[in-house]
Design an enzyme around this catalytic site. Structure first.
Site, PDB file in Angstrom:
ATOM      1  N   ILE A  81      30.362 -23.835  -9.103  1.00  0.00           N
ATOM      2  CA  ILE A  81      30.341 -22.213  -9.023  1.00  0.00           C
ATOM      3  C   ILE A  81      29.247 -21.817  -8.225  1.00  0.00           C
ATOM      4  O   ILE A  81      28.313 -22.183  -8.550  1.00  0.00           O
ATOM      5  CB  ILE A  81      30.497 -21.715 -10.663  1.00  0.00           C
ATOM      6  CG1 ILE A  81      31.804 -22.271 -11.246  1.00  0.00           C
ATOM      7  CG2 ILE A  81      30.223 -20.182 -10.514  1.00  0.00           C
ATOM      8  CD1 ILE A  81      31.728 -21.889 -12.561  1.00  0.00           C
ATOM      9  N   CYS A  82      29.352 -20.939  -7.409  1.00  0.00           N
ATOM     10  CA  CYS A  82      28.466 -20.393  -6.618  1.00  0.00           C
ATOM     11  C   CYS A  82      27.410 -19.596  -7.319  1.00  0.00           C
ATOM     12  O   CYS A  82      27.799 -18.716  -8.231  1.00  0.00           O
ATOM     13  CB  CYS A  82      29.025 -19.422  -5.622  1.00  0.00           C
ATOM     14  SG  CYS A  82      27.682 -18.427  -4.717  1.00  0.00           S
TER      15      CYS A  82
END
Lengths: 130, 136
Positions: free
Chosen positions: A77-78
């Site tokens: 997940i960024c």
């Protein structure tokens, strides 16, 4: 073939997260490698363990977590996108002085460099967006 | 960081404000610049509005990130392809776009424009020539 996957649409609002999940499962079943899935934009929202969809509907987060457990797929997940949208792991929650974290099992928070690295290291990059 | 050099192409199709896509695309470009890849950006559809000069977001209450485009040259991101048909369809011309320059190290650091106006057919060829296409 090594396939990298990007999910950039939010779960439930858009079908992309489901389609990406089905794609990854099918690709692995067909003998391809999917070393990493990168979640960006609203796509990061699938990584919270606090979502509680109705019981007669699918649970997209649980599906992804199970896939990661079974196949070792790296679900990233960024961090920049996640912080805007209220997704924190334990370290980030502490660092930002927040009273809770919410990352689901099998997901991890990391930087955009992981997306670029995936583009370099895979044969194909497939994006599931809006 | 990696010996492989691939052609990365960032497709910008959305207006700068109204959705977060343009801003988060630029964040990827900036991080990606550290990986020493062959990077180009494409601007088409409403994405051409991202490069319009004189943006003022004060009344919107959101951050004006357009100055960042002018810094891309410092990150060795020097190829910004803008589709002519998309400009025409919106009543825009090259004169409406920001002046974005880079210093060409192979030409005694001469200042050159990063923006190149290309036709729709040329844009398709450029896109077909890429290894990794990220669309926003």
């Amino acid at each position: 073939m090594k396939i990298g996957v990007v999910v950039s649409a939010g779960p439930y609002t858009h079908e992309s997260s489901d389609t990406a999940y089905n794609f990854v499962k099918a690709a692995i079943a067909a003998g391809h490698e999917v070393p990493r899935v990168f979640f960006y934009h609203d796509g990061v929202n699938v990584g919270t363990r606090l979502s509680v969809p109705p019981q007669d509907d699918r649970n997209i987060q649980v599906n992804w977590s199970a896939l990661a457990k079974e196949h070792g797929t790296d679900l990233v997940i960024c961090i920049a996108a996640a912080q805007r949208r209220g997704l924190l792991d334990e370290n980030e929650a502490q660092r930002q002085g927040k009273d809770a974290d919410n990352i689901a099992e099998g997901f991890r928070i990391s930087g955009l460099g992981q997306l670029i690295e995936m583009g370099i290291q895979t044969d194909r990059l497939v994006t599931f967006g809006e | 960081m990696s010996e492989t050099v691939k052609k990365f192409f960032y497709v910008n199709r959305k207006a700068p404000y109204g959705t977060i896509f343009a801003q988060e695309a630029l964040e990827v470009v900036l991080i990606g610049a550290a990986f020493d890849q062959d990077v180009s950006l494409g601007f088409l559809d409403d994405g051409v509005y991202q490069l319009v000069k004189g943006q003022d977001t004060k009344d919107l209450g959101v951050k004006n990130f357009s100055p960042t485009f002018r810094a891309l040259g410092d990150y060795d991101v020097t190829k910004l392809f803008v589709e002519k048909e998309s400009l025409d369809e919106r009543g825009l011309s090259a004169d409406d776009l920001d002046e974005i320059m880079y210093e060409d190290e192979d030409d005694d650091w001469a200042e050159k424009p990063s923006i190149r106006i290309v036709s729709r057919a040329e844009m398709a060829d450029i896109m077909a020539d890429q290894d990794v296409v990220l669309s926003f």
